[in-house]
Design a protein around this motif. Sequence first.
Motif, short mmCIF file in Angstrom:
data_model
loop_
_atom_site.label_atom_id
_atom_site.label_comp_id
_atom_site.label_asym_id
_atom_site.label_seq_id
_atom_site.Cartn_x
_atom_site.Cartn_y
_atom_site.Cartn_z
N ILE A 1 -14.70 -4.68 15.59
CA ILE A 1 -15.63 -3.76 16.27
C ILE A 1 -17.00 -4.42 16.44
CG2 ILE A 1 -16.89 -1.58 16.03
CD1 ILE A 1 -14.42 -0.43 14.66
N LEU A 2 -17.50 -5.05 15.38
CA LEU A 2 -18.80 -5.72 15.46
C LEU A 2 -18.77 -6.86 16.48
CD1 LEU A 2 -19.74 -5.82 11.67
CD2 LEU A 2 -20.74 -4.36 13.43
N LEU A 3 -17.67 -7.59 16.51
CA LEU A 3 -17.54 -8.68 17.47
C LEU A 3 -17.60 -8.16 18.90
CD1 LEU A 3 -16.97 -11.65 18.19
CD2 LEU A 3 -14.53 -11.13 17.97
N LEU A 4 -16.85 -7.11 19.19
CA LEU A 4 -16.82 -6.55 20.54
C LEU A 4 -18.18 -5.99 20.94
CD1 LEU A 4 -13.35 -4.73 20.41
CD2 LEU A 4 -13.93 -6.83 21.66
N LEU A 5 -18.84 -5.30 20.03
CA LEU A 5 -20.17 -4.75 20.34
C LEU A 5 -21.17 -5.87 20.60
CD1 LEU A 5 -20.43 -1.84 17.72
CD2 LEU A 5 -20.03 -1.63 20.18
N SER A 6 -21.14 -6.92 19.78
CA SER A 6 -22.09 -8.02 19.93
C SER A 6 -21.84 -8.83 21.20
CB SER A 6 -22.05 -8.94 18.71
OG SER A 6 -20.80 -9.61 18.61
N GLU A 7 -20.60 -8.84 21.66
CA GLU A 7 -20.30 -9.52 22.92
C GLU A 7 -20.78 -8.71 24.11
OE1 GLU A 7 -16.11 -10.15 22.75
OE2 GLU A 7 -16.27 -12.08 21.69
N ALA A 8 -20.77 -7.38 23.98
CA ALA A 8 -21.23 -6.52 25.07
C ALA A 8 -22.75 -6.60 25.22
CB ALA A 8 -20.80 -5.08 24.81
N LYS A 9 -23.46 -6.50 24.10
CA LYS A 9 -24.92 -6.65 24.07
C LYS A 9 -25.24 -7.41 22.80
CE LYS A 9 -26.06 -2.47 26.70
NZ LYS A 9 -26.80 -1.18 26.70
N GLY B 1 -21.47 -5.97 2.06
CA GLY B 1 -22.02 -5.23 3.17
C GLY B 1 -22.22 -6.07 4.41
N VAL B 2 -22.91 -5.48 5.39
CA VAL B 2 -23.14 -6.12 6.69
C VAL B 2 -24.62 -6.07 7.01
CG1 VAL B 2 -22.60 -6.11 9.15
CG2 VAL B 2 -20.86 -5.38 7.49
N LEU B 3 -25.16 -7.19 7.46
CA LEU B 3 -26.55 -7.27 7.89
C LEU B 3 -26.57 -7.58 9.38
CD1 LEU B 3 -29.60 -7.34 7.24
CD2 LEU B 3 -29.34 -9.79 6.79
N ILE B 4 -27.24 -6.72 10.17
CA ILE B 4 -27.33 -6.89 11.62
C ILE B 4 -28.77 -7.20 11.99
CG2 ILE B 4 -27.12 -5.74 13.86
CD1 ILE B 4 -24.84 -4.08 12.68
N ARG B 5 -28.95 -8.24 12.81
CA ARG B 5 -30.27 -8.63 13.30
C ARG B 5 -30.21 -8.80 14.82
NH1 ARG B 5 -30.04 -12.60 8.99
NH2 ARG B 5 -31.52 -12.18 7.30
N SER B 6 -31.38 -8.72 15.43
CA SER B 6 -31.46 -8.97 16.88
C SER B 6 -31.13 -10.43 17.15
CB SER B 6 -32.85 -8.63 17.41
OG SER B 6 -33.83 -9.42 16.77
N ALA B 7 -30.66 -10.71 18.36
CA ALA B 7 -30.25 -12.06 18.72
C ALA B 7 -31.43 -12.97 18.95
CB ALA B 7 -29.36 -12.02 19.96
N ASN B 8 -32.61 -12.41 19.22
CA ASN B 8 -33.79 -13.23 19.53
C ASN B 8 -34.57 -13.56 18.25
OD1 ASN B 8 -33.15 -13.03 22.23
ND2 ASN B 8 -34.36 -11.15 22.49
N LYS C 1 -27.93 0.21 23.11
CA LYS C 1 -27.06 1.36 23.33
C LYS C 1 -25.68 0.91 23.83
CE LYS C 1 -30.65 4.81 24.17
NZ LYS C 1 -31.12 5.89 25.05
N TYR C 2 -24.65 1.64 23.36
CA TYR C 2 -23.27 1.28 23.69
C TYR C 2 -22.45 2.52 24.01
CZ TYR C 2 -24.46 -3.10 21.29
OH TYR C 2 -25.05 -4.27 20.91
N THR C 3 -21.46 2.32 24.88
CA THR C 3 -20.41 3.30 25.13
C THR C 3 -19.08 2.61 24.86
OG1 THR C 3 -21.69 4.52 26.80
CG2 THR C 3 -19.29 4.76 26.87
#
Length: 325
Positions: free
Chosen positions: A300-308, A318-325, A287-289
């Motif tokens: 935007i993706l960079l900033l979000l990924s740095e936050a969490k 396109g874009v593929l998003i995965r969990s960091a673990n 979750k993000y604010t």
Amino acid sequence: MSKEEKIHELFARALTSEISEKEKATLDETLAESERLKKRFNTLDEFWNRCHPQKPSHHIIEKTDEKLAFTYRSKSRSFTNYFFRIAAIALVLISLGFAAFHFLQPPVQTELREYHTKGEIKEIELSDGTRVWLNSGSYLLAVEPFDDDMRQVRLYGEAYFEVSQDAGRPFVVHSPGLKTEVLGTTFNINSWPNNLLTEVNLYEGSVKLTPEDESIQSVMLSPGQRAQLNQERRELNVSDSDTENQAAWRNGITAFYNDELFHIASALERKFETRILVADEQAGMLKYTAEFSDEPLEKILLLLSEAKAFNYNMTEQGVLIRSAN
């Protein structure tokens, strides 16, 4: 099945690309015979393609889809395909049939009005004085002037409402899976056909929310609250809302307030018109604010990924998003 019902079915099948060659030939013949139906179908088709653009295939995303056969997103994709068909049928029925039902015993001369936007935010005023801001790509239907008992509209997309006070005539917004009823108030509804989540933010007055799924209990909202209806999980949750930035999208700002990455990805898909896949629930439930104005998608993706933390891969397709673990 009546002739009109067959036309509804053909429209819905065409919108969801499930129409056969024989059915397409029948539809083409029908449209050639009726300029009115042709104009209506072209309007619906334009709107539907803005909500569900035909995106090029992406080999990384497609392979990930195959690997996730038993995951949360696989289930979501199946549900979403079903929801697309329901949304298409609902859109066609409302657009073609809403006025007909209303005209059975019309107290005054009325007409079905269609408001839609493409690439811009549009401010409109309804016949009762209610002011509405439509976000880009949204579609609003209303039979106006409203009757003596009820003011009803149908929304696909996102809109901010400033409802004119009228104690004797409730104002009702129908959106996929949810009915929002008010007397005079200020609120925002986010309800896109390709999003499993419908969100209502209340800023002034009060609203009653009634899900179409009768197993989900109705709720009343107070100012400063928001409700999120998840039709797949069959949940209607109420939480605090961001009252400082009311419908920030009206000013060109993309804002999120304690939103899941699943929801954020859908919003970014529409904004940047590119496919974004969240590959697993662990990443999607983050979750993000945050607020963004003119930042590019990569920023935007960079900033979000740095936050969490999460991992993402960007290509032209396109874009593929995965969990960091």
